[in-house]
Write an enzyme that holds these catalytic residues in place. Structure first.
Site, PDB file in Angstrom:
ATOM      1  CB  SER A   1       6.050   3.987  -0.670  1.00 41.33           C
ATOM      2  OG  SER A   1       4.908   3.362  -1.197  1.00 41.33           O
TER       3      SER A   1
ATOM      4  CB  SER B   1      -0.929  -0.001   1.211  1.00 45.75           C
ATOM      5  OG  SER B   1      -2.033   0.863   0.946  1.00 45.75           O
ATOM      6  CD  GLU B   2      -1.143   3.877  -3.010  1.00 45.29           C
ATOM      7  OE1 GLU B   2      -1.102   2.633  -2.915  1.00 45.29           O
ATOM      8  OE2 GLU B   2      -2.144   4.482  -3.480  1.00 45.29           O
ATOM      9  CG  ASN B   3      -0.583   4.009   3.426  1.00 49.10           C
ATOM     10  OD1 ASN B   3      -0.741   3.035   2.691  1.00 49.10           O
ATOM     11  ND2 ASN B   3      -0.901   3.977   4.692  1.00 49.10           N
TER      12      ASN B   3
END
Lengths: 217, 237
Positions: free
Chosen positions: A87, A45-47
């Site tokens: 990320s 998840s890019e966070n």
């Protein structure tokens, strides 16, 4: 015709053993629930998490542990947290093998629009532009038509673009459609859906082979 | 002997902030946001600031507090969809908004702190994000030139920190905080736990104290959850 979980189930078949996968908000998130048991797959998840697990049990939610949709999540054994620059290094650097995301429109040359409706909705692109600009495999999960019944598979996108020439495969409630050489190519139809229904719901050029198998669910 | 960055509290930490300054605020959604400093910015009543933050908070919390007081002139963000007041101010033209891809935002902050004036990225090519930006092909693929971002003040929130300014973040509350810490001329860190020097394992520090100018023990963190999602316990039957 498939519901949202049906679309997610079909997209789960695209996932290969050993892949790192980024799932967008909405239907794509559901893909995680349909991965073949025993397959080694990690969700990014890019966070800032790799090895994302399911939603937490009630009472064990952690405000510091969320996904890109701001939902509370858990971390699998072997998970790792990182900052946003790291990320997107994973994403732009092509270390993530598959990106699944939603769309408002997709065009026959692989353009995607999913972040803005001028004058109406301005939410921002979040990580979508970085994701579609870099991933080798981009699968779009969406309904074939919008709420007004208009096709979302178009000759050209009318909305502001998120990325150009990047989408390779679209899985909708009606069909699996590939994009190459400036046209949509019908690959599979959803259970109970006729080829004619798919043709009628597709505004862009659709190449239809003589035999279109039904999806194996 | 280490160089102390310790200040007494949020008032000292935020001294020197002026109208019209550019501020970075760490966090993703409401996760890992500098709650104490945001409240102090409201109290100080600074106006016409430019805020660089991935999101703009929600109505009444996070940066939403600054928006409701019309303290922000310009927002630089990647996603702002959770805030009605934001949308109203943007559509009415009261608020200037620069929306940029999340990865480009992160890298622009990192570059600003790392002395890299600009870099090429494929993200946004062919979209309105690329308008007015230099395009250059590398290995046959078009990229756009993005410039570094810096700020007069960067506000970050960490889990643990020490007087030397060393920081450790918790879980996904790390997000933009480390890059923004690097990119602030004055970086202010509010921490949940201020620990004695030597207690943090140097192997495990995320942000070295050299990037932090002021650190203080934060108070009464609310840590609001934006989307509470849970699964139900499977019953043994």
């Amino acid at each position: 015709m498939l519901d949202k979980n049906g679309i997610a189930t079909r997209i789960a078949q695209e996932v290969r053993d050993g892949w790192y996968v980024n799932l967008g908000i909405g239907i794509p998130t559901l893909v995680a629930n349909h991965i073949t048991e025993g397959m080694e797959v990690e969700f990014q998840s890019e966070n800032g998490i790799l090895g994302m697990g399911p939603f937490p049990l009630e009472g064990s939610e952690d405000a510091d542990l969320i996904n890109a949709g701001k939902q509370t999540i858990t971390a699998m054994p072997g998970a790792v947290y990182f900052d946003s620059a790291t990320s997107f290094a994973m994403i732009r650097g092509r270390h993530v093998q598959l990106t699944v995301l939603g769309a408002m429109e997709v065009s026959a040359n692989g353009d995607i629009a999913n972040w803005k409706i001028p004058g109406k909705m301005v939410k921002g692109m979040g990580g979508a532009m970085d994701l579609v600009a870099s991933a080798d495999n981009i699968v779009v999960a969406m309904m074939h038509t919008n709420r007004a019944g208009e096709s979302k598979l178009l000759p050209t996108c009318s909305l502001p673009l998120t990325g150009v020439g990047c989408v390779k495969r679209v899985v909708t409630n009606l069909a699996v459609v590939d994009i190459k050489d400036g046209a949509f190519h019908l690959i599979e139809r959803a259970p109970g859906v006729s080829v004619q229904e798919i043709i009628d719901a597709t505004a862009g050029t659709l190449i239809v082979p003589s035999d279109v198998p039904e999806m194996t669910m | 002997m280490s160089i102390s960055k310790l200040v007494s509290g949020v008032e000292d930490a935020c001294s020197g902030i002026q109208d019209g300054m550019t501020l970075m605020l760490g966090g993703f959604g409401l996760c890992g946001i500098p709650e104490n400093c945001i409240d102090q910015l409201v109290k100080l009543g600074v106006k016409d600031v430019t805020c660089i933050s991935n999101n703009a908070g929600v109505d009444g919390f996070g940066l939403g507090k600054l928006l409701s007081g019309h303290q922000i002139r310009k927002m630089i963000s990647s996603y702002v969809g959770e805030n009605d007041e934001f949308e109203r101010q943007m559509l009415s033209g009261e608020l200037e908004v620069d929306l940029i891809p999340q990865g480009s935002l992160a890298e622009r902050c990192r570059a600003g702190g790392a002395g890299i004036p600009a870099f090429y990225t494929p993200a946004g090519y062919g979209t309105e994000v690329a308008e007015g930006k230099e395009v250059r092909d590398f290995e046959g693929k078009p990229h756009i030139l993005e410039t570094a971002l810096t700020a007069d003040f960067a506000f970050v929130k960490a889990w643990k920190g020490d007087a030397a300014g060393n920081l450790i973040f918790k879980a996904t509350a790390r997000n933009f905080n480390p890059m923004m810490a690097m990119a602030g001329k004055i970086t202010v860190a509010e921490v949940e736990e201020l620990v004695p020097l030597g207690e943090l394992n140097p192997n495990e520090i995320h942000t070295p104290g050299i990037f932090v100018q002021r650190i203080f023990q934060g108070k009464s963190f609310e840590k609001r959850i934006e989307q509470r999602t849970v699964r139900t316990r499977k019953t043994n039957s």
